[in-house]
Enzyme design. Structure first.
Site, PDB file in Angstrom:
ATOM      1  N   HIS A 190     -36.967  20.163  15.936  1.00 31.20           N
ATOM      2  CA  HIS A 190     -35.569  20.157  16.342  1.00 31.20           C
ATOM      3  C   HIS A 190     -35.298  21.098  17.510  1.00 31.20           C
ATOM      4  CE1 HIS A 190     -31.541  18.795  15.467  1.00 31.20           C
ATOM      5  NE2 HIS A 190     -31.075  20.035  15.474  1.00 31.20           N
ATOM      6  N   SER A 216     -28.194  18.086  18.858  1.00 30.14           N
ATOM      7  CA  SER A 216     -27.948  18.038  17.423  1.00 30.14           C
ATOM      8  C   SER A 216     -26.521  17.541  17.184  1.00 30.14           C
ATOM      9  CB  SER A 216     -28.200  19.412  16.808  1.00 30.14           C
ATOM     10  OG  SER A 216     -28.280  19.342  15.404  1.00 30.14           O
TER      11      SER A 216
END
Length: 684
Positions: A657, A537
């Site tokens: 994610h 991320s």
């Protein structure tokens, strides 16, 4: 590792002129993940990646070990309600975390699984969040599919396991504040994406009031766009026990939280703090407010005020700022528990509400708190605690101290005492000392031949502490070192540390990280050919910047669910939420620094880059997979040594994610990553 050349990607002569600068974007066509051309290109990359990774000898062994570690019992997120404590738990044969209820009075009472999201056979259905009613009779919880995190709210009876008829969609990361009798609650919800413009999907989070049994379409709007003109504002709610006082915390970016107090008997609204660059978190207990703020205190202070005089100017400091970073508070009867960290290591203190006493609560070791919740009426609380080689367990606090309540049974396959965790500090480029955790087996004696995997995050005020990590254990088991750098942009030293690594100062995060790699080599703990870096991320942006700015830094890179095109990032999914952290490319001043270090734009043809494994997922609703696709195409075309240091792209289906990924998929990905890194580092 020998792999075929990367699939060719069409190069378009597309150049934008932005703030007077010509910016090439030859792979913009890869932003469209649904186009047949993109899908064919991704499929070819995936086929090449699978052939390369499946052929690595250590992969099968690594996967077996990682799945074993991932299935170790772990308990997080305790919520105390009445005489019940609710937790999120993993372990055993379950592929997903489940919601478990236990007695808060007797640890010998067997726990019950209240919600198992994968019980119907789809292992990608995940428990996203949960909020019990104050008496513990009901629980509102959210689930989502395929890792998309776009939750649907449901309500379960904690005693019978039966569901209420209420079902509310579009409740991503919902905040829920119950009335004491469980008849209604305030909650947050997003607009139906079908009713808003595509660019507004994922924004305009609002606060609603729901009464059980009533159609959610009739719910009353409590806090909406008129109260929060910024569509990226993020409200969070809590209620006093008597239901009179509603607190609405509104986050704007990651360095400001406005707080409003609503008197539900009169409708009067009072802004407690608004427009200040400070992080504040408060709760109403009786007639008083208690909580934390960074207003005038970068590391935080604990404050209190009466609800009749609640504005910031009238707050009284209960616990002053110190060297510790205050993480949160919990009122437990006549006591106030204060969770803090000192250079990312967790601490817990008990004070009295009458402002007397300061007693350190002894924690099980060097680690991280994975949750804290207390009984407002009695002196009892529950905490979850973990460390790098210790899965999270549940502990109960009373004035007598901590006692183990539930956790992992003795596991012969994992002895936490077989791993050494130590924290050191190294100088960054400007001479500032930066903390660094080192994890390895107690029998490992580091030399320049020791393999090291260095990771970091450095953003959004996230503290990179000693939390449970199966990958850290697996690296240590292979004779290596797992290194975690507490670089600027995080909150290891408070909000000033965060601000020193955001916006125009973001380059300092990258410099801190590169300095960690240089220090590890200079100290003889490893060498360049035996050093890998990884991040996900914002950490994916970190390693993307590191490898483009310093191609000599290391041998291999794992870049997970990354942001990499920082010129166009706000145009994808919910990325406008991050403008406050990074800057706005539509503003000339911000564009200058974003373009200066945007990894996609810093790739130079003919450079020998490290071997890179980019991992992303089709259902990621936070960071668009197009970042990884575009960067993979650009880097593979540019590197001069792709035959020995390949650029691989791994795209997961029915995953997001990272949150809610089933154990099987986690083990597959972690095995791929470590097998790739170990192959490049020469680890057998």
């Amino acid at each position: 590792m020998k792999v075929p050349p990367a699939p060719e990607a069409r190069v378009d002569p597309l150049v934008d002129r932005l703030h007077g600068i010509e910016v090439a974007d030859p792979y913009r066509w890869l932003e469209d993940g649904d186009s047949p051309e993109t899908r064919a290109w991704v499929a070819a990359h995936d086929q090449r990646t699978r052939a390369a990774l499946d052929g690595l000898a250590p992969r099968a062994r690594l996967r077996q070990r990682l799945e074993q570690l991932l299935r170790a019992p772990s308990i997080t997120s305790p919520r105390l309600a009445g005489d019940r404590v609710f937790t999120r738990e993993r372990g055993g044969e379950r592929d997903q975390a489940v919601l478990v209820v236990r007695s808060a009075v007797d640890s010998q009472v067997p726990p019950r699984t209240l919600i198992d999201p994968g019980a119907r056979g789809d292992t990608t259905v995940a428990l996203d969040w949960f909020h019990p009613s104050p008496d513990g009779a009901l629980v509102a919880y959210g689930t989502s599919e395929a890792g998309d995190e776009r939750s649907t709210l449901r309500i379960v009876d904690a005693g019978t396991g039966e569901h209420q008829p209420d079902v509310i969609a579009h409740t991503r990361a919902a905040s829920v504040a119950w009335l004491a009798d469980g008849s209604a609650f305030a909650y947050t919800r997003y607009p139906d994406p079908a009713t808003v413009a595509p660019e507004d999907a994922g924004y305009h989070r609002r606060v609603w009031w729901h009464r059980l049994g009533v159609d959610p379409a009739a719910d009353e709007l409590v806090w909406g766009d008129d109260d929060m003109p910024d569509p990226t504002a993020w409200p969070h709610v809590s209620l006093s026990r008597d239901g009179r006082w509603l607190l609405v915390h509104v986050s704007l970016g990651w360095s400001r939280v406005d707080v409003h107090l609503v008197d539900r008997t009169t409708g009067q609204r009072t802004a407690l703090i608004e427009g200040e660059e400070a992080l504040t978190s408060l709760e109403v207990v009786g007639e008083r407010l208690y909580g934390t703020t960074t207003l005038g205190a970068s590391r935080g202070r604990v404050v209190t005020a009466h609800v009749a005089a609640p504005q910031a100017a009238q707050w009284t400091t209960l616990v002053a700022e110190s060297d510790a970073v205050i993480e949160g508070t919990a009122v437990a009867g006549a006591s106030l528990l204060v969770a803090s960290s000192e250079v990312a290591v967790a601490h817990l203190h008990r004070y009295r509400l009458d402002d007397s006493g300061d007693v350190a609560v002894e924690l099980p070791g060097l680690g991280t708190l994975a949750g804290l919740d207390a009984d407002r009426d009695e002196e009892r609380a529950f905490v979850a605690f973990s460390s790098f080689a210790r899965p999270p367990g549940l502990w109960r606090w009373t004035p007598a101290g901590l006692e183990p309540w539930a956790g992992a049974a003795p596991d012969l396959a994992l002895d936490p005492d077989a791993y050494e965790v130590r924290q050191v500090a190294y100088p960054s480029t400007d001479g500032v000392e930066v903390p660094l955790f080192l994890v390895h087996r107690t029998t490992t004696r580091p030399t320049p031949d020791t393999p090291v995997v260095l990771t970091g995050y450095g953003g959004f005020a996230v503290v990179n502490g000693p939390a449970w990590s199966p990958s850290a254990v697996a690296v240590a088991d292979a004779g290596g070192i797992w290194a975690v750098a507490g670089i600027r942009g995080g909150s290891e030293h408070g909000e000033d540390w965060h601000r020193a690594g955001m916006r125009e100062h973001k380059q300092q995060s990258f410099d801190d990280f590169a300095a960690a790699a240089d220090w590890l080599v200079a100290e003889g703990l490893t060498s360049r050919p035996r050093l890998a870096i990884r991040g996900g991320s914002n950490g994916g942006l970190l390693v993307g910047a590191a490898l483009t700015q310093r191609p000599d830094l290391c041998r291999a890179v794992h870049c997970a669910v990354p942001l990499l095109d920082m010129v166009r990032f706000p145009q994808f999914l919910i990325a406008r939420l991050w403008i406050a952290e990074y800057g706005d490319p539509d503003v000339a001043e911000d564009f200058a620094w974003l373009h200066a270090w945007s990894p996609y734009h810093r790739v130079v043809d003919g450079t020998c880059y490290p071997a890179v494994l980019l991992t992303t997922a089709e259902s990621d609703s936070r960071v668009d997979p197009c970042h990884a696709r575009k960067f993979a195409a650009r880097l593979a075309a540019a590197t001069s040594c792709g035959d020995e240091r390949p650029v691989l792209l791994r795209v997961e289906t029915r995953a997001g994610h990272g949150a809610g990924k089933p154990v099987g998929k986690q083990a597959d990905e972690a095995a791929d990553v470590l097998a790739f890194l170990f192959d490049q580092l020469g680890v057998g």
